[in-house]
Write a protein that holds these residues in place. Structure first.
Motif, PDB file in Angstrom:
ATOM      1  N   GLY A  82     -13.152   8.478  -2.555  1.00  0.00           N
ATOM      2  CA  GLY A  82     -13.755   7.152  -2.650  1.00  0.00           C
ATOM      3  C   GLY A  82     -13.888   6.481  -1.295  1.00  0.00           C
ATOM      4  N   VAL A  83     -12.846   6.547  -0.477  1.00  0.00           N
ATOM      5  CA  VAL A  83     -12.898   5.932   0.846  1.00  0.00           C
ATOM      6  C   VAL A  83     -13.923   6.644   1.729  1.00  0.00           C
ATOM      7  N   LEU A  84     -13.932   7.969   1.693  1.00  0.00           N
ATOM      8  CA  LEU A  84     -14.881   8.712   2.525  1.00  0.00           C
ATOM      9  C   LEU A  84     -16.331   8.443   2.106  1.00  0.00           C
ATOM     10  N   ILE A  85     -16.573   8.391   0.811  1.00  0.00           N
ATOM     11  CA  ILE A  85     -17.928   8.093   0.328  1.00  0.00           C
ATOM     12  C   ILE A  85     -18.324   6.678   0.725  1.00  0.00           C
ATOM     13  N   GLY A  86     -17.384   5.750   0.590  1.00  0.00           N
ATOM     14  CA  GLY A  86     -17.674   4.378   0.982  1.00  0.00           C
ATOM     15  C   GLY A  86     -18.013   4.258   2.454  1.00  0.00           C
ATOM     16  N   VAL A  87     -17.256   4.946   3.308  1.00  0.00           N
ATOM     17  CA  VAL A  87     -17.533   4.928   4.745  1.00  0.00           C
ATOM     18  C   VAL A  87     -18.896   5.551   5.037  1.00  0.00           C
ATOM     19  N   ALA A  88     -19.203   6.649   4.368  1.00  0.00           N
ATOM     20  CA  ALA A  88     -20.496   7.311   4.588  1.00  0.00           C
ATOM     21  C   ALA A  88     -21.654   6.397   4.194  1.00  0.00           C
ATOM     22  N   GLY A 128      -9.602  21.182 -14.696  1.00  0.00           N
ATOM     23  CA  GLY A 128     -10.774  20.452 -15.161  1.00  0.00           C
ATOM     24  C   GLY A 128     -10.483  18.983 -15.392  1.00  0.00           C
ATOM     25  N   LYS A 129      -9.288  18.668 -15.919  1.00  0.00           N
ATOM     26  CA  LYS A 129      -8.916  17.271 -16.164  1.00  0.00           C
ATOM     27  C   LYS A 129      -8.688  16.533 -14.848  1.00  0.00           C
ATOM     28  N   ILE A 130      -8.168  17.236 -13.852  1.00  0.00           N
ATOM     29  CA  ILE A 130      -7.993  16.620 -12.534  1.00  0.00           C
ATOM     30  C   ILE A 130      -9.353  16.240 -11.950  1.00  0.00           C
ATOM     31  N   ILE A 131     -10.325  17.118 -12.100  1.00  0.00           N
ATOM     32  CA  ILE A 131     -11.665  16.831 -11.586  1.00  0.00           C
ATOM     33  C   ILE A 131     -12.269  15.632 -12.300  1.00  0.00           C
ATOM     34  N   ILE A 132     -12.086  15.557 -13.616  1.00  0.00           N
ATOM     35  CA  ILE A 132     -12.634  14.429 -14.377  1.00  0.00           C
ATOM     36  C   ILE A 132     -11.992  13.120 -13.936  1.00  0.00           C
ATOM     37  N   THR A 133     -10.662  13.102 -13.829  1.00  0.00           N
ATOM     38  CA  THR A 133      -9.977  11.870 -13.436  1.00  0.00           C
ATOM     39  C   THR A 133     -10.344  11.466 -12.013  1.00  0.00           C
ATOM     40  N   ALA A 134     -10.466  12.433 -11.130  1.00  0.00           N
ATOM     41  CA  ALA A 134     -10.854  12.119  -9.755  1.00  0.00           C
ATOM     42  C   ALA A 134     -12.275  11.570  -9.708  1.00  0.00           C
ATOM     43  N   PHE A 135     -13.162  12.173 -10.475  1.00  0.00           N
ATOM     44  CA  PHE A 135     -14.565  11.750 -10.495  1.00  0.00           C
ATOM     45  C   PHE A 135     -14.689  10.312 -10.987  1.00  0.00           C
ATOM     46  N   TRP A 136     -14.003   9.996 -12.092  1.00  0.00           N
ATOM     47  CA  TRP A 136     -14.097   8.638 -12.640  1.00  0.00           C
ATOM     48  C   TRP A 136     -13.317   7.627 -11.802  1.00  0.00           C
ATOM     49  N   GLY A 137     -12.298   8.095 -11.127  1.00  0.00           N
ATOM     50  CA  GLY A 137     -11.488   7.176 -10.365  1.00  0.00           C
ATOM     51  C   GLY A 137     -12.066   6.774  -9.021  1.00  0.00           C
ATOM     52  N   LEU A 138     -12.991   7.553  -8.481  1.00  0.00           N
ATOM     53  CA  LEU A 138     -13.481   7.276  -7.134  1.00  0.00           C
ATOM     54  C   LEU A 138     -14.500   6.142  -7.081  1.00  0.00           C
ATOM     55  N   GLN A 144     -15.747  -0.719  -3.555  1.00  0.00           N
ATOM     56  CA  GLN A 144     -14.981  -1.738  -2.833  1.00  0.00           C
ATOM     57  C   GLN A 144     -14.859  -1.410  -1.349  1.00  0.00           C
ATOM     58  N   THR A 145     -14.861  -0.130  -0.999  1.00  0.00           N
ATOM     59  CA  THR A 145     -14.858   0.235   0.421  1.00  0.00           C
ATOM     60  C   THR A 145     -16.148  -0.212   1.088  1.00  0.00           C
ATOM     61  N   ILE A 146     -17.266   0.022   0.444  1.00  0.00           N
ATOM     62  CA  ILE A 146     -18.554  -0.406   0.992  1.00  0.00           C
ATOM     63  C   ILE A 146     -18.603  -1.920   1.136  1.00  0.00           C
ATOM     64  N   ARG A 147     -18.217  -2.611   0.080  1.00  0.00           N
ATOM     65  CA  ARG A 147     -18.264  -4.077   0.114  1.00  0.00           C
ATOM     66  C   ARG A 147     -17.289  -4.644   1.139  1.00  0.00           C
ATOM     67  N   GLY A 148     -16.115  -4.033   1.237  1.00  0.00           N
ATOM     68  CA  GLY A 148     -15.138  -4.508   2.200  1.00  0.00           C
ATOM     69  C   GLY A 148     -15.607  -4.345   3.634  1.00  0.00           C
ATOM     70  N   LEU A 149     -16.206  -3.188   3.939  1.00  0.00           N
ATOM     71  CA  LEU A 149     -16.699  -2.950   5.299  1.00  0.00           C
ATOM     72  C   LEU A 149     -17.857  -3.883   5.646  1.00  0.00           C
ATOM     73  N   LYS A 150     -18.718  -4.132   4.668  1.00  0.00           N
ATOM     74  CA  LYS A 150     -19.840  -5.040   4.920  1.00  0.00           C
ATOM     75  C   LYS A 150     -19.361  -6.474   5.154  1.00  0.00           C
ATOM     76  N   ALA A 151     -18.217  -6.822   4.579  1.00  0.00           N
ATOM     77  CA  ALA A 151     -17.719  -8.194   4.701  1.00  0.00           C
ATOM     78  C   ALA A 151     -16.926  -8.438   5.977  1.00  0.00           C
ATOM     79  N   VAL A 152     -16.671  -7.393   6.778  1.00  0.00           N
ATOM     80  CA  VAL A 152     -15.906  -7.565   8.021  1.00  0.00           C
ATOM     81  C   VAL A 152     -16.738  -8.382   9.009  1.00  0.00           C
ATOM     82  N   PRO A 153     -16.209  -9.492   9.507  1.00  0.00           N
ATOM     83  CA  PRO A 153     -16.966 -10.291  10.489  1.00  0.00           C
ATOM     84  C   PRO A 153     -17.344  -9.479  11.721  1.00  0.00           C
ATOM     85  N   GLN A 154     -18.498  -9.772  12.273  1.00  0.00           N
ATOM     86  CA  GLN A 154     -19.031  -9.001  13.388  1.00  0.00           C
ATOM     87  C   GLN A 154     -18.174  -9.126  14.642  1.00  0.00           C
TER      88      GLN A 154
END
Length: 263
Positions: A82-88, A128-138, A144-154
């Motif tokens: 989730g964090v890596l996708i958000g940063v990307a 398989g259950k680990i993949i499902i939980t990881a997929f839904w959890g990310l 929130q990572t994307i929104r948080g980074l966008k909200a950082v003052p310049q």
């Protein structure tokens, strides 16, 4: 010192109020089931649930271990992904413009309609259950990572770059630190549902785990055992939430230590 003592006193008062409310609720629940003579197959009292949990522990504990493993491992992958996708998404505007609406909408996908595909792709095993939980959890973590980074003052970036920092260093050491509170908000959202997701995935198709144990209890009309499985899921979720809160406090400190530079 006085502020700290006052804060501890208020916190203790809140915990005491919660404990009293829980005790009263359980007492009313127990009295209602007994006085109304509610059939055991329809509803269970707290004492009946405790007894059923104790009697079934030899089978409940192994199922709990499986679901706990799926949830904790899946959650760890969800946080990292989730964090890596958000940063990307934050770094690449084209990627963000093209896929962010889909990422946001993916949070609304009902598990019951997509889980069969994961069963076809990954089978009934724990992996398989680990993949499902990881997929839904990310998803909430990435959003929130994307929104948080966008909200950082310049000015945070301006100061770091002026001091000779590279854009990459600024991203990982300044912007992510400033956005960390909001990122942890997404992590908590994910943690709140991770074990429910794992259990539901097991219920839809697995070889072992709380979901299969819950299905057996349902098929045999063992209502107390259904409550037992629910309690286990709640306990696991509370444990994970506690770990998240401890990690946040260790990494970022208490919330009241964050100073608002604009204040």
């Amino acid at each position: 010192m006085q502020d700290s003592a006052r804060s501890l006193s208020n916190r203790a008062r809140d915990y005491a109020a919660t404990a009293i409310a829980v005790v009263v609720l359980l007492a009313v629940w127990e009295a209602w089931v007994r006085l109304a003579d509610v059939p055991l197959s329809m509803f269970s009292s707290p004492t009946q649930i405790v007894k059923a949990t104790w009697d079934s522990w030899p089978t409940l504990w192994p199922a709990t271990q499986v679901t706990a493993y799926e949830g904790f491992v899946g959650f760890a992958f969800a946080v990292a992904a989730g964090v890596l996708i958000g940063v990307a998404f934050y770094c690449f505007r084209t990627l963000n413009a093209a896929l962010y609406p889909l990422l946001y909408a993916a949070q609304t996908l009902p598990l019951i309609t997509v889980a069969p595909l994961f069963l076809i792709w990954f089978g009934f095993e724990v992996s398989g259950k680990i993949i499902i939980t990881a997929f839904w959890g990310l998803f909430p973590i990435a959003v929130q990572t994307i929104r948080g980074l966008k909200a950082v003052p310049q000015f945070y970036s301006d100061v770091a770059l002026t001091c000779g920092a590279t854009p990459t260093w600024t991203l990982w050491n300044v912007k992510l630190r400033v956005a960390a509170r909001q990122i942890f908000g997404g992590v908590r959202i994910s943690a709140a549902y991770i074990f429910a997701t794992a259990t539901t995935a097991e219920y839809l198709g697995a070889r072992k785990g709380i979901g299969i144990w819950l299905m057996a209890a349902y098929n045999s009309f063992q209502t107390p055992l259904i409550f037992s499985a629910t309690i286990v899921i709640i306990v696991l979720t509370v444990l994970l939430m506690g770990i998240v809160n401890v990690c946040e406090r260790v990494l970022l400190g208490p919330v009241d230590e964050d100073d608002d530079p604009d204040a």
